[in-house]
Design a protein around this motif. Structure first.
Motif, PDB file in Angstrom:
ATOM      1  N   LEU A 166      -6.102  -1.643  -2.412  1.00  0.00           N
ATOM      2  CA  LEU A 166      -4.814  -1.778  -3.003  1.00  0.00           C
ATOM      3  C   LEU A 166      -5.020  -2.200  -4.377  1.00  0.00           C
ATOM      4  CD1 LEU A 166      -1.861  -2.512  -1.937  1.00  0.00           C
ATOM      5  CD2 LEU A 166      -2.488  -5.011  -1.730  1.00  0.00           C
ATOM      6  N   ILE A 201       0.855  -1.248   0.033  1.00  0.00           N
ATOM      7  CA  ILE A 201      -0.026  -0.006  -0.042  1.00  0.00           C
ATOM      8  C   ILE A 201       0.835   1.210  -0.107  1.00  0.00           C
ATOM      9  CG2 ILE A 201      -0.337   0.114   2.562  1.00  0.00           C
ATOM     10  CD1 ILE A 201      -3.167   0.789  -0.050  1.00  0.00           C
ATOM     11  N   SER A 225       0.088  -5.096   4.008  1.00  0.00           N
ATOM     12  CA  SER A 225      -0.980  -4.625   3.069  1.00  0.00           C
ATOM     13  C   SER A 225      -2.129  -5.474   3.041  1.00  0.00           C
ATOM     14  CB  SER A 225      -0.250  -3.931   1.875  1.00  0.00           C
ATOM     15  OG  SER A 225       0.574  -2.907   2.070  1.00  0.00           O
ATOM     16  N   ILE A 227      -2.606   2.262   5.643  1.00  0.00           N
ATOM     17  CA  ILE A 227      -4.062   2.579   4.960  1.00  0.00           C
ATOM     18  C   ILE A 227      -4.309   3.886   5.330  1.00  0.00           C
ATOM     19  CG2 ILE A 227      -6.532   1.766   4.938  1.00  0.00           C
ATOM     20  CD1 ILE A 227      -4.368  -0.389   4.003  1.00  0.00           C
ATOM     21  N   SER A 236      -2.555   6.506   3.023  1.00  0.00           N
ATOM     22  CA  SER A 236      -2.622   6.391   1.907  1.00  0.00           C
ATOM     23  C   SER A 236      -2.847   7.727   0.896  1.00  0.00           C
ATOM     24  CB  SER A 236      -3.284   5.430   1.268  1.00  0.00           C
ATOM     25  OG  SER A 236      -3.603   5.029   0.050  1.00  0.00           O
TER      26      SER A 236
END
Ligand code: FAD
Length: 368
Positions: free
Chosen positions: A162, A14, A43, A335, A338
């Motif tokens: 992803l 990620i 990830s 996450i 991101s």
């Protein structure tokens, strides 16, 4: 596929794909060298929270960075879905931390008070009494004495995220090499020359090391300290149900497909991602204290996965002092971060004037 580019990103988890996505969006050509399915891949084993609450309690710059990340999430995800047609199931209507011990709750509230002050008042956390939280979340009962609520917290389907990132990167022209583990690097006047285990050779002006736990071995090759360690987390999954939980908490969430995921172990067991009965029993009994009805559900799956932890748990963003043009990017909340890795960290990597000041996240803070 191309073997020369402006940037080579090492690692296609990620973090690597978020960084690649941002660089491609800034018009840079990017190659991603990625390992194989047998590598440790946080990830693919995480809890999917997009989360601010509790982060950076003693590090306001990290809390602020996380806040920026979650505020940008809805637009980031909407663009990804528009670009790829992949729905990543973002629900961002707030999240809870539950308390069964009034003293622990008081301590947390004091921490939030200090953090809010350090952030100039911008920390919109709310407090819910036992009665309030039972109204919001009918599954909550038992020993819960209250909860804190942060309005921008939420969760996402991390595997769909992803996949959406991978597809969006591909559309933007990413040359993504799977199963090509980096083993050697050199730098001369033309830039970086990288070689993989299988003999693939690629070149670029800049390199971004996003190899998760791989940074431990690869980091020193670029002049980084590479101080990452594994920390195991285990996750339990129940049978699927109609919606019974409105919002996620740090340890319990109902995913878009209906199953309830439960998890909160933080285990220092080295490179071992096995599940253990003892931890699974502990995780389940803690969750049942918050939501007693969980005891009636069937557990259908469980897994263990390794977090990528720096010594203080905060992200590391470092420009190499010995190999200019090489960057280290690693964090334990990939996450959550991101959106900001794609949109803001990429400005730092390309050397934009508007780049955020990331000096507080440098490796220099570790005196080794
Ligand atoms: C149980 C658990 C729960 C979590 N919950 C959350 C959460 O709720 N919210 C959140 O924000 N974060 C959460 N995290 C953290 C999050 O999953 C990680 O921060 C994130 O996945 C790290 O991504 P990464 O790309 O750095 O690492 P990884 O996903 O591990 O990817 C690293 C990549 O580098 C590649 N690689 C390694 N060595 C080489 C090499 N030599 N050459 C080429 N490629 C290489 C590997 O093949 C791999 O693809 C959780 C993690 C765990 C384990």
């Amino acid at each position: 596929m191309r073997t020369e580019a402006d940037f080579v990103v090492i690692g296609g988890g990620i973090v690597g794909l978020s960084v690649a996505h941002g660089l491609l969006g800034r018009g840079k050509s990017v190659i991603c060298l990625d390992g194989s399915d047998t590598d440790f891949r946080a990830s693919r084993g995480n809890f999917g929270l997009v989360w601010v609450q509790g982060k950076g309690i003693n590090a306001p710059h990290y809390a602020a960075w996380s806040q920026m990340a979650v505020r940008e999430y809805p637009e980031f995800v909407a663009n990804l879905t528009e670009d790829t047609g992949i729905e990543v199931s973002l629900q961002q209507t707030g999240g809870y931390e539950y308390f069964s011990d009034p003293e622990a709750m008081d301590e947390r509230l004091n921490q939030f008070k200090s953090l809010k002050k350090a952030l100039g008042g911008d920390y919109p956390v709310e407090v819910l009494s036992a009665e309030d939280i039972r109204k919001e979340e009918p599954m909550v009962d038992g020993e819960t004495v209250g909860a804190t609520f942060y309005p921008h917290d939420g969760h996402v389907n991390p595997l769909q995220l992803l996949q959406a990132l991978a597809e969006s990167c591909q559309k933007r022209g990413l040359a993504h090499y799977l199963g090509e583990r980096l083993t050697a690097v050199s730098q001369n006047g033309d830039g970086f020359h990288l070689q993989t285990e299988k003999g693939l050779e690629v070149s670029a002006a800049k390199v971004v090391l996003c190899a998760g736990l791989g940074a431990k071995v690869l980091g020193p090759m670029f002049g980084f300290k590479g101080l990452v360690r594994p920390q195991r987390g285990q996750v339990l999954v129940t049978e699927k149900l109609p919606p019974v939980i409105n919002r996620p908490s740090v340890t319990i969430r109902q995913v878009n497909e209906g199953a309830i995921q439960i998890g909160d172990s933080k285990e220092e067991v080295g490179f071992n991602d096995n599940e253990t009965q003892a931890q699974m029993a502990r995780i389940a009994s803690k969750a049942i204290k918050i939501m007693p009805k969980l005891a009636q559900l069937r557990l259908v799956r469980s897994w263990g996965a390794l977090r990528v932890m720096s010594p203080d748990g905060l992200p590391v963003y470092q420009h190499s002092k010995t190999m200019p043009g090489a960057f280290l990017v690693t964090c334990h909340s990939g996450i959550t971060l991101s959106a900001t890795h794609s949109r803001n960290l990429s400005r730092w990597l390309v050397g934009a004037e508007s780049a955020p000041d990331l000096s507080a996240f440098s490796e220099d803070r570790f005196n080794v």
